[in-house]
Design an enzyme around this catalytic site. Structure first.
Site, PDB file in Angstrom:
ATOM      1  N   LEU A  36       0.855  -1.184   0.000  1.00 39.57           N
ATOM      2  CA  LEU A  36       0.000   0.000   0.000  1.00 39.57           C
ATOM      3  C   LEU A  36       0.895   1.240   0.000  1.00 39.57           C
ATOM      4  O   LEU A  36       1.879   1.306   0.738  1.00 39.57           O
ATOM      5  CB  LEU A  36      -0.894   0.043   1.246  1.00 39.57           C
ATOM      6  CG  LEU A  36      -2.288  -0.565   1.181  1.00 39.57           C
ATOM      7  CD1 LEU A  36      -2.986  -0.383   2.527  1.00 39.57           C
ATOM      8  CD2 LEU A  36      -3.131   0.039   0.071  1.00 39.57           C
ATOM      9  N   ASP A  37       0.543   2.234  -0.814  1.00 37.02           N
ATOM     10  CA  ASP A  37       1.300   3.486  -0.838  1.00 37.02           C
ATOM     11  C   ASP A  37       1.213   4.190   0.516  1.00 37.02           C
ATOM     12  O   ASP A  37       0.237   4.011   1.258  1.00 37.02           O
ATOM     13  CB  ASP A  37       0.754   4.417  -1.921  1.00 37.02           C
ATOM     14  CG  ASP A  37       1.007   3.891  -3.323  1.00 37.02           C
ATOM     15  OD1 ASP A  37       1.987   3.151  -3.504  1.00 37.02           O
ATOM     16  OD2 ASP A  37       0.221   4.225  -4.227  1.00 37.02           O
ATOM     17  N   PRO A  38       2.193   5.020   0.848  1.00 41.53           N
ATOM     18  CA  PRO A  38       2.159   5.746   2.137  1.00 41.53           C
ATOM     19  C   PRO A  38       0.892   6.586   2.338  1.00 41.53           C
ATOM     20  O   PRO A  38       0.404   6.703   3.462  1.00 41.53           O
ATOM     21  CB  PRO A  38       3.404   6.630   2.073  1.00 41.53           C
ATOM     22  CG  PRO A  38       4.334   5.882   1.179  1.00 41.53           C
ATOM     23  CD  PRO A  38       3.475   5.238   0.140  1.00 41.53           C
ATOM     24  N   ALA A  40      -2.040   5.903   1.227  1.00 44.64           N
ATOM     25  CA  ALA A  40      -3.220   5.033   1.270  1.00 44.64           C
ATOM     26  C   ALA A  40      -3.321   4.395   2.649  1.00 44.64           C
ATOM     27  O   ALA A  40      -2.323   4.219   3.351  1.00 44.64           O
ATOM     28  CB  ALA A  40      -3.127   3.949   0.200  1.00 44.64           C
ATOM     29  N   ARG A 205      -3.896   4.781  -8.720  1.00 47.50           N
ATOM     30  CA  ARG A 205      -3.398   6.076  -9.182  1.00 47.50           C
ATOM     31  C   ARG A 205      -3.456   6.165 -10.706  1.00 47.50           C
ATOM     32  O   ARG A 205      -3.811   7.212 -11.269  1.00 47.50           O
ATOM     33  CB  ARG A 205      -1.962   6.298  -8.691  1.00 47.50           C
ATOM     34  CG  ARG A 205      -1.866   6.603  -7.207  1.00 47.50           C
ATOM     35  CD  ARG A 205      -0.424   6.816  -6.780  1.00 47.50           C
ATOM     36  NE  ARG A 205       0.349   5.575  -6.771  1.00 47.50           N
ATOM     37  CZ  ARG A 205       1.612   5.470  -7.177  1.00 47.50           C
ATOM     38  NH1 ARG A 205       2.254   6.538  -7.619  1.00 47.50           N
ATOM     39  NH2 ARG A 205       2.246   4.319  -7.114  1.00 47.50           N
TER      40      ARG A 205
END
Length: 312
Positions: A36-38, A40, A205
């Site tokens: 997971l992206d930071p 998110a 994204r």
């Protein structure tokens, strides 16, 4: 044991959460089934100790998200990290137009990943090249978008719902539910709130970028909450602070595969890496008295061990 779904907070990387789990559980053997992206939040599934053997079978699990797509501005990272690199005036689309555009993305397709991603080309990480001011030619990846449901359109991000409750159809705006923490918005942009069900490997994204392009405007992902990974829902997840005491789920419950029960000779043969005769076709989980023995592939003639577990 065990498998632990964690509610990743805003601002931490997936590796940060893994490191905290290692300290909390007193082991180096911790892995996760999908980054997971930071910026998110939501479900990050951790596998601890022997459960790390399961990661290869869970990485392809489908996922569900709540996504806030801001229309009229974009950033190099395609999310709220910024800075804004293009801004155009835009009015919110009609629900009919937005639903039609979203429907056009449902199904199998090739998706170009973001430049700010961990994908490697020629031994170079895309995000490292992007941070240095360059760009890689990233090949499109085959993904499947199972469903995109428009939950609302707001004139600006601040007006978009942030409080949700879990229902039979998924997480839905509900003022009596749980409030999610989202990044600070980059500007006053019209925002689509979308519930997405996608295959592994899908970049939300990139989806935000492409939805904007289909509407004729730049766009970015203003917020993202992952609400489900495979069979693990956000409602089943523990906080990072509760990792040390989390009971988690048993290994066998994590594998969404057909099961077959083995007798003692078959279990022994599989644990020894042999290829016993069998009419079974396809990938199966083999158990013995409720214990994991192996994951196998059957061709109708014999079983080939993909991964085996030692007996107690």
């Amino acid at each position: 044991m065990p498998v632990i779904p964690v509610d990743k907070p805003l601002g931490l990387t997936s590796h940060d959460v893994v490191n905290r789990a290692r300290r909390a559980r007193g082991t180096r053997r911790v892995g996760h089934t999908g980054t997971l992206d930071p910026l998110a939040t939501g479900v990050l599934v951790l596998c601890v100790n022997d459960s790390t053997k399961l990661v290869q079978f869970m990485e392809a699990d489908s996922k569900e998200y709540l996504a806030w797509i801001a229309l009229g501005g974009t950033s190099p990272t395609l999310d709220a990290e910024g800075p804004l690199t293009e801004v155009v005036p835009v009015s919110p689309p009609s629900e009919e137009e937005a639903r039609a555009v979203l429907a056009g993305f449902v199904g199998p397709q090739a998706q170009v990943p973001p430049q700010y991603s961990a994908i490697q080309v020629g031994g170079q990480r895309a995000y490292a090249v992007a941070r240095a001011g360059g760009a890689l030619d990233l090949p499109a990846r085959n993904i499947v978008i199972h469903a995109l449901e428009l939950l609302g359109i707001s004139n600006r991000m601040a007006e978009s719902p942030r409080t949700f409750a879990r229902g039979s159809g998924g997480w839905t705006p509900d003022p009596t539910g749980r409030t999610f923490t989202l990044p600070e918005p980059l500007g006053e942009f019209p925002t689509l709130l979308v519930r997405a069900s996608v295959s592994s490997g899908t970049y939300l994204r990139s989806l935000a970028r492409d939805v904007g392009a289909a509407l004729g405007v730049p766009a970015h992902l203003a917020g993202l909450v992952r609400t489900r990974v495979g069979r693990y829902d956000l409602a089943d997840s523990v906080s990072v602070e509760d990792l040390a005491e989390a009971e988690g789920f048993p290994d066998l419950a994590a594998l969404d595969l057909p099961r077959m029960e083995a007798d003692e000779p078959l279990a022994r043969a599989l644990r020894q890496g042999k290829r016993p005769k069998s009419a079974v076709v396809g990938r199966h989980v083999v158990t013995r008295d409720g214990e994991l023995v192996a994951v196998v592939d059957g061709n109708g003639k014999e079983l080939r061990v993909v991964r085996a577990w030692t007996g107690a």
